[in-house]
Scaffold this motif. Structure first.
Motif, short mmCIF file in Angstrom:
data_model
loop_
_atom_site.label_atom_id
_atom_site.label_comp_id
_atom_site.label_asym_id
_atom_site.label_seq_id
_atom_site.Cartn_x
_atom_site.Cartn_y
_atom_site.Cartn_z
N UNK A 1 43.95 45.11 47.37
CA UNK A 1 42.85 44.90 46.43
C UNK A 1 41.51 45.17 47.09
N UNK A 2 41.34 44.79 48.34
CA UNK A 2 40.09 45.04 49.06
C UNK A 2 39.85 46.54 49.25
N UNK A 3 40.92 47.30 49.50
CA UNK A 3 40.76 48.74 49.66
C UNK A 3 40.36 49.41 48.36
N UNK A 4 40.77 48.87 47.24
CA UNK A 4 40.46 49.44 45.94
C UNK A 4 39.19 48.89 45.32
N UNK A 5 38.37 48.21 46.11
CA UNK A 5 37.18 47.56 45.57
C UNK A 5 36.17 48.56 45.01
N UNK A 6 35.84 49.61 45.73
CA UNK A 6 34.82 50.56 45.26
C UNK A 6 35.23 51.31 44.00
N UNK A 7 36.43 51.90 43.94
CA UNK A 7 36.81 52.59 42.70
C UNK A 7 36.92 51.66 41.50
N UNK A 8 37.39 50.46 41.74
CA UNK A 8 37.51 49.53 40.62
C UNK A 8 36.15 49.03 40.16
N UNK A 67 38.90 36.29 38.75
CA UNK A 67 39.89 37.22 39.28
C UNK A 67 39.37 37.96 40.50
N UNK A 68 38.16 38.53 40.38
CA UNK A 68 37.64 39.32 41.48
C UNK A 68 37.20 38.46 42.66
N UNK A 69 36.81 37.24 42.39
CA UNK A 69 36.50 36.32 43.48
C UNK A 69 37.77 35.95 44.25
N UNK A 70 38.86 35.71 43.53
CA UNK A 70 40.13 35.37 44.17
C UNK A 70 40.68 36.53 44.99
N UNK A 71 40.46 37.75 44.53
CA UNK A 71 40.96 38.91 45.26
C UNK A 71 40.00 39.38 46.35
N UNK A 72 38.81 38.80 46.42
CA UNK A 72 37.84 39.18 47.44
C UNK A 72 37.18 40.51 47.18
N UNK A 73 37.05 40.88 45.93
CA UNK A 73 36.47 42.17 45.55
C UNK A 73 34.99 41.97 45.19
N UNK A 74 34.13 42.01 46.20
CA UNK A 74 32.72 41.69 46.04
C UNK A 74 32.00 42.69 45.15
N UNK A 75 32.18 43.98 45.40
CA UNK A 75 31.49 45.00 44.60
C UNK A 75 31.90 44.93 43.13
N UNK A 76 33.16 44.72 42.90
CA UNK A 76 33.66 44.65 41.53
C UNK A 76 33.13 43.39 40.84
N UNK A 77 33.02 42.30 41.58
CA UNK A 77 32.47 41.08 41.00
C UNK A 77 31.03 41.28 40.57
N UNK A 78 30.22 41.94 41.40
CA UNK A 78 28.84 42.21 41.03
C UNK A 78 28.77 43.22 39.89
#
Length: 94
Positions: A10-17, A71-82
């Motif tokens: 999930x962290x690797x897919x943060x930017x595209x998502x 969801x994005x907080x739990x997965x650690x996806x900072x860019x997607x959360x913003x």
């Protein structure tokens, strides 16, 4: 697959998502604002229909925003959360 493997993936897919989520959030926010103010395609004929449309828009907005943030907080996806927060929070008030 382990939990750590899922988290790393999930962290690797943060930017595209983040781009995809932002692209979906912008039209969704515009549609919800249009629904809330009774814009095109959401014209209510009675006050009860108008109130119902506003309540539905608020419910959809709240669930979309809260669900995305959790969801994005739990997965650690900072860019997607913003990317979830910004189009939803900078929309014009209903």
């Amino acid at each position: 697959m382990s939990v750590m493997g899922l988290w790393r993936r999930a962290r690797r897919g943060d930017s595209p998502s983040a781009v995809a989520v932002g692209a979906v959030n912008l039209p969704l926010s515009c549609a919800l604002v249009s629904m809330g103010i009774g814009g095109p395609f959401f014209e209510a004929t009675t006050r009860a229909q108008e109130t119902s449309a506003q309540e539905l828009a608020l419910r959809v907005f709240g669930c979309w925003l809260a669900g995305g943030l959790v969801l994005f907080l739990a997965l650690g996806m900072t860019r997607t959360r913003w990317s979830t927060c910004s189009p939803c929070s900078f929309r014009p008030p209903c």
